[in-house]
Design an enzyme around this catalytic site. Structure first.
Site, PDB file in Angstrom:
ATOM      1  N   ILE A  30       0.824  -1.206   0.000  1.00 24.03           N
ATOM      2  CA  ILE A  30       0.000   0.000   0.000  1.00 24.03           C
ATOM      3  C   ILE A  30       0.865   1.266   0.000  1.00 24.03           C
ATOM      4  O   ILE A  30       0.400   2.345  -0.395  1.00 24.03           O
ATOM      5  CB  ILE A  30      -0.947  -0.036   1.223  1.00 24.03           C
ATOM      6  CG1 ILE A  30      -2.182   0.822   0.980  1.00 24.03           C
ATOM      7  CG2 ILE A  30      -0.236   0.343   2.512  1.00 24.03           C
ATOM      8  CD1 ILE A  30      -3.288   0.574   1.998  1.00 24.03           C
ATOM      9  N   GLU A  94       6.581  -4.560  10.988  1.00 26.40           N
ATOM     10  CA  GLU A  94       5.394  -3.812  11.425  1.00 26.40           C
ATOM     11  C   GLU A  94       4.146  -4.671  11.446  1.00 26.40           C
ATOM     12  O   GLU A  94       3.256  -4.448  12.263  1.00 26.40           O
ATOM     13  CB  GLU A  94       5.163  -2.618  10.492  1.00 26.40           C
ATOM     14  CG  GLU A  94       6.223  -1.534  10.637  1.00 26.40           C
ATOM     15  CD  GLU A  94       6.096  -0.442   9.578  1.00 26.40           C
ATOM     16  OE1 GLU A  94       5.225  -0.548   8.692  1.00 26.40           O
ATOM     17  OE2 GLU A  94       6.879   0.515   9.660  1.00 26.40           O
ATOM     18  N   HIS A  99       5.918 -12.057   5.833  1.00 29.85           N
ATOM     19  CA  HIS A  99       5.758 -11.621   4.446  1.00 29.85           C
ATOM     20  C   HIS A  99       7.125 -11.328   3.850  1.00 29.85           C
ATOM     21  O   HIS A  99       8.015 -10.819   4.530  1.00 29.85           O
ATOM     22  CB  HIS A  99       4.862 -10.381   4.346  1.00 29.85           C
ATOM     23  CG  HIS A  99       5.232  -9.279   5.282  1.00 29.85           C
ATOM     24  ND1 HIS A  99       4.934  -9.313   6.626  1.00 29.85           N
ATOM     25  CD2 HIS A  99       5.911  -8.127   5.074  1.00 29.85           C
ATOM     26  CE1 HIS A  99       5.400  -8.220   7.200  1.00 29.85           C
ATOM     27  NE2 HIS A  99       5.999  -7.488   6.286  1.00 29.85           N
ATOM     28  N   HIS A 101       9.054  -9.139   1.028  1.00 31.92           N
ATOM     29  CA  HIS A 101       8.956  -7.988   0.136  1.00 31.92           C
ATOM     30  C   HIS A 101       9.700  -8.317  -1.156  1.00 31.92           C
ATOM     31  O   HIS A 101      10.845  -8.776  -1.111  1.00 31.92           O
ATOM     32  CB  HIS A 101       9.635  -6.759   0.751  1.00 31.92           C
ATOM     33  CG  HIS A 101       9.020  -6.259   2.025  1.00 31.92           C
ATOM     34  ND1 HIS A 101       8.228  -5.131   2.081  1.00 31.92           N
ATOM     35  CD2 HIS A 101       9.080  -6.713   3.303  1.00 31.92           C
ATOM     36  CE1 HIS A 101       7.843  -4.911   3.330  1.00 31.92           C
ATOM     37  NE2 HIS A 101       8.351  -5.858   4.097  1.00 31.92           N
TER      38      HIS A 101
HETATM   39  P1  AMP Z   1       7.115  -4.845   7.512  1.00 34.54           P
HETATM   40  O1  AMP Z   1       7.706  -3.566   8.018  1.00 34.54           O
HETATM   41  O2  AMP Z   1       8.132  -5.764   6.899  1.00 34.54           O
HETATM   42  O3  AMP Z   1       6.241  -5.535   8.546  1.00 34.54           O
HETATM   43  O4  AMP Z   1       6.207  -4.420   6.290  1.00 34.54           O
HETATM   44  C1  AMP Z   1       4.841  -4.206   6.378  1.00 34.54           C
HETATM   45  C2  AMP Z   1       4.421  -3.692   5.033  1.00 34.54           C
HETATM   46  O5  AMP Z   1       3.013  -3.852   4.902  1.00 34.54           O
HETATM   47  C3  AMP Z   1       4.705  -2.193   4.825  1.00 34.54           C
HETATM   48  O6  AMP Z   1       5.542  -2.036   3.674  1.00 34.54           O
HETATM   49  C4  AMP Z   1       3.317  -1.593   4.613  1.00 34.54           C
HETATM   50  O7  AMP Z   1       3.316  -0.550   3.680  1.00 34.54           O
HETATM   51  C5  AMP Z   1       2.514  -2.799   4.145  1.00 34.54           C
HETATM   52  N1  AMP Z   1       1.077  -2.737   4.401  1.00 34.54           N
HETATM   53  C6  AMP Z   1       0.458  -2.454   5.553  1.00 34.54           C
HETATM   54  N2  AMP Z   1      -0.885  -2.517   5.417  1.00 34.54           N
HETATM   55  C7  AMP Z   1      -1.109  -2.874   4.118  1.00 34.54           C
HETATM   56  C8  AMP Z   1      -2.281  -3.102   3.344  1.00 34.54           C
HETATM   57  N3  AMP Z   1      -3.513  -2.986   3.875  1.00 34.54           N
HETATM   58  N4  AMP Z   1      -2.140  -3.437   2.045  1.00 34.54           N
HETATM   59  C9  AMP Z   1      -0.912  -3.548   1.504  1.00 34.54           C
HETATM   60  N5  AMP Z   1       0.234  -3.361   2.172  1.00 34.54           N
HETATM   61  C10 AMP Z   1       0.149  -3.016   3.473  1.00 34.54           C
END
Ligand code: AMP
Length: 115
Positions: A30, A94, A99, A101
């Protein structure tokens, strides 16, 4: 206790889903940090890499194989890309649902922020 990613996987909240199979789902981040920024997520809710077990070996492998497939699909395989999994506080995690990337589409610079 369902994570935001579980809700996306279940179709309860919208996302730009680019791939889904019986083990993993991939959707566009997002808040993209590069022209291609896709998250590849196990359908099963696993909080962090620390919680992966032997029985998750197939899903863990699938994350990589889907990343490879999507990189080709996005046209970034040849130039290259970065795969990243953050874990807990020092990793900058976060969302507590494992997941990977997939980042690419421009030179991504050094692997880590310089101190
Ligand atoms: P991390 O810091 O590795 O946990 O990455 C979490 C990622 O999830 C971040 O890059 C956010 O931008 C992404 N994110 C959070 N909520 C959503 C959502 N609803 N749809 C798509 N990506 C998301």
């Amino acid at each position: 206790m369902s994570t935001i990613f579980s809700k996306i996987i279940a179709g309860d909240i919208p996302a730009d889903i680019v791939y889904q199979d019986e083990l993993v789902t991939a959707f566009r981040d997002i808040n993209p940090q590069a022209p291609t920024h896709i998250l590849i997520v196990p359908n099963k809710e696993i909080a962090t890499v620390n919680e992966l077990s032997e029985e998750d070996e197939r899903v863990a492998g699938r994350l990589l194989l889907v990343a490879k497939k999507l990189a080709a699909q996005e046209g970034i395989a040849e130039d290259g890309y970065r795969l990243m999994i953050n874990c807990n506080a020092h990793g900058g995690q976060e969302v507590f649902h494992v997941h990977m990337h997939l980042l690419g589409g421009r030179p991504l610079g050094p692997m880590l922020m310089r101190r």
